[in-house]
Design a protein around this motif. Structure first.
Motif, PDB file in Angstrom:
ATOM      1  N   VAL A  16       0.846  -1.198   0.000  1.00  8.83           N
ATOM      2  CA  VAL A  16       0.000   0.000   0.000  1.00  8.83           C
ATOM      3  C   VAL A  16       0.878   1.245   0.000  1.00  8.83           C
ATOM      4  N   LYS A  17       1.963   1.213   0.762  1.00 11.24           N
ATOM      5  CA  LYS A  17       2.906   2.335   0.765  1.00 11.24           C
ATOM      6  C   LYS A  17       3.532   2.519  -0.612  1.00 11.24           C
ATOM      7  N   MET A  66       1.090   4.384  -2.698  1.00  9.08           N
ATOM      8  CA  MET A  66       1.068   5.801  -2.354  1.00  9.08           C
ATOM      9  C   MET A  66       2.327   6.507  -2.866  1.00  9.08           C
ATOM     10  N   THR A  71       1.745   7.233  -6.461  1.00  8.05           N
ATOM     11  CA  THR A  71       0.910   8.432  -6.601  1.00  8.05           C
ATOM     12  C   THR A  71       1.760   9.684  -6.452  1.00  8.05           C
ATOM     13  N   GLU A  72       2.660   9.673  -5.481  1.00  8.04           N
ATOM     14  CA  GLU A  72       3.516  10.842  -5.252  1.00  8.04           C
ATOM     15  C   GLU A  72       4.439  11.093  -6.451  1.00  8.04           C
ATOM     16  N   LEU A  77      -5.415  -0.091  -8.143  1.00  2.84           N
ATOM     17  CA  LEU A  77      -5.962   0.199  -6.819  1.00  2.84           C
ATOM     18  C   LEU A  77      -7.430  -0.215  -6.708  1.00  2.84           C
ATOM     19  N   ALA A 124      -5.381   4.956  -0.125  1.00  2.00           N
ATOM     20  CA  ALA A 124      -4.476   5.136  -1.260  1.00  2.00           C
ATOM     21  C   ALA A 124      -5.259   5.486  -2.526  1.00  2.00           C
ATOM     22  N   GLY A 172      -6.484   9.233  -2.548  1.00  2.00           N
ATOM     23  CA  GLY A 172      -5.452  10.180  -2.966  1.00  2.00           C
ATOM     24  C   GLY A 172      -5.171  10.118  -4.452  1.00  2.00           C
ATOM     25  N   ALA A 173      -5.101   8.893  -4.992  1.00  2.00           N
ATOM     26  CA  ALA A 173      -4.800   8.726  -6.418  1.00  2.00           C
ATOM     27  C   ALA A 173      -5.947   9.232  -7.288  1.00  2.00           C
ATOM     28  N   TYR A 226      -9.624  13.678   3.526  1.00  2.00           N
ATOM     29  CA  TYR A 226      -9.545  13.329   2.110  1.00  2.00           C
ATOM     30  C   TYR A 226     -10.888  13.556   1.434  1.00  2.00           C
ATOM     31  N   SER A 247      -1.462  15.685  -0.554  1.00  2.00           N
ATOM     32  CA  SER A 247      -1.928  16.288  -1.805  1.00  2.00           C
ATOM     33  C   SER A 247      -1.984  17.807  -1.730  1.00  2.00           C
TER      34      SER A 247
END
Length: 381
Positions: free
Chosen positions: A107-108, A111, A114-115, A140, A159, A162-163, A199, A284
């Motif tokens: 999961v990290k 993320m 995404t970053e 995801l 996750a 955010g994406a 979020y 974000s």
């Protein structure tokens, strides 16, 4: 497929000849082997008239240039976005077990991806990331679809929230408003499942910009205000400042000057001191005193307030060079501020810079603003 390609080309203001030129330029940069100029001219005409299917190589190239998904480019002929079909219980169980065994480390990794996409988008623009962003969202969504227990679903949903919000902002930037709306809805659902009110509020507030772009400014103001009410005291100080600033921008567009200034004051009062611009719980959002000064300049320029100048030129002097699209917006703001003072020569210089950067990132949103300023103030091109 003809209608989608023709519409996307015209929305960019490109002739068929310009599209061929851009295809050749992209192919040279990425060492792609494509047809001759003469053949490409024929291909584009035949694609748009429905006489020739778009093959995988050219579909990928066109998606990148025009900022479209496979389905948006090919319509009913798309195969890459087909819904998942599960052939029997064996495959279903296999997918459930795979999702169940998804580690926190994975999961990290999602993320972190995404970053990375956020960083590339900031510097190069969203149009070049359509395929990567869509693949990331699909991975995801599939993980969440087959995750069973809340302990597994929660981190994946966070996750995805955010994406999806990043993908929505990218879609809005390239002019794909319906895709942007759908991604925001996905982000809101994921945030709600993850029980992450920050979020959810952020996705709601950004979705208000889709309404604003569609001319529904009053409704956009109501949505961002509802986003702020929904998160209440659970918002971090930086998110609260961001929400007040977003509300101020939309109020400026709605010509509610007094309410706009009150929201700006609340944003400044809420923002934590210091140079840090990231919230560890809300990656974000980029916001510190420097960013808020740029945002305030944008808002004051929209109000025709002469005080915008000091904020905007101060922001330009300290602007992070990697924020390419934001710099384009800053030049638009400066152009608008100069036009309000009837300083057309200075405005034209900033509009040229804005257009150059908007073209570099493929930002349909920024190009539209440049054109709007030119038409609104009668600027010579």
């Amino acid at each position: 497929m003809s209608a989608q390609l023709r519409q996307a080309r015209k929305e960019r203001g490109w002739s068929q000849e310009r599209l061929v030129h851009e295809m050749e330029r992209h192919a040279r940069q990425h060492l792609l082997d494509i047809a001759s100029t003469a053949s490409l001219r024929v291909y584009v005409s035949e694609w748009e008239n429905g006489r020739r299917p778009i093959g995988p190589l050219y579909a990928s190239l066109l998606r990148t240039l025009l900022g479209l998904t496979n389905r948006e480019l090919l319509g009913g002929h798309a195969t890459g976005d087909q819904a998942l079909t599960v052939a029997g219980y064996d495959e279903l169980v296999s997918r459930i077990e795979a999702a169940h065994s998804l580690s926190l480390g994975m999961v990290k990794t999602f993320m972190a991806q995404t970053e990375l996409l956020r960083t590339v988008d900031r510097q190069m623009g969203a149009a070049a990331l359509v395929d990567q962003m869509q693949a990331h969202l699909t991975a995801l969504e599939e993980s969440l679809t087959f995750a069973v227990l809340p302990t597994t679903r929660g981190p994946i949903a966070l996750a995805l929230a955010g994406a999806a919000t990043l993908a929505a902002w990218q879609a809005l930037d390239v002019g794909a408003t319906e895709r942007a709306w759908r991604h925001y809805e996905l982000g809101k659902r994921a945030a709600a499942e993850a029980k992450e009110p920050m979020y959810l509020a952020h996705a709601m507030a950004e979705q208000a910009y889709v309404l604003s772009a569609a001319g529904k400014t009053e409704l956009a103001v109501q949505l961002v205000q509802e986003a702020h009410r929904s998160v209440g005291t659970k918002a971090s100080a930086r998110l609260a400042a961001w929400l007040y600033a977003a509300e101020a921008e939309l109020l400026a567009q709605a010509r509610q000057a007094d309410a706009c200034r009150r929201s700006l004051d609340l944003a400044a009062a809420s923002l934590p001191a210091g140079t840090s611009d990231r919230d560890p719980d809300m990656l974000s959002i980029f916001l510190n005193d420097s960013h808020l000064a740029r945002w305030r300049g944008n808002i004051l320029a929209r109000l025709g307030d002469d005080a915008a100048m000091s904020d905007l030129y101060g922001a330009l002097a300290t602007m992070d060079a990697t924020f390419t699209r934001a710099t384009a917006g800053l030049h638009c703001d400066l152009a608008q501020a100069h036009l309000a003072r009837e300083e057309q020569d200075e405005a034209v210089n900033h509009l040229r810079q804005a257009r150059l950067l908007a073209n570099r990132t493929g930002s349909a949103r920024q190009r539209a603003r440049v054109n709007q300023l030119i038409e609104e103030f009668g600027v010579s091109r």
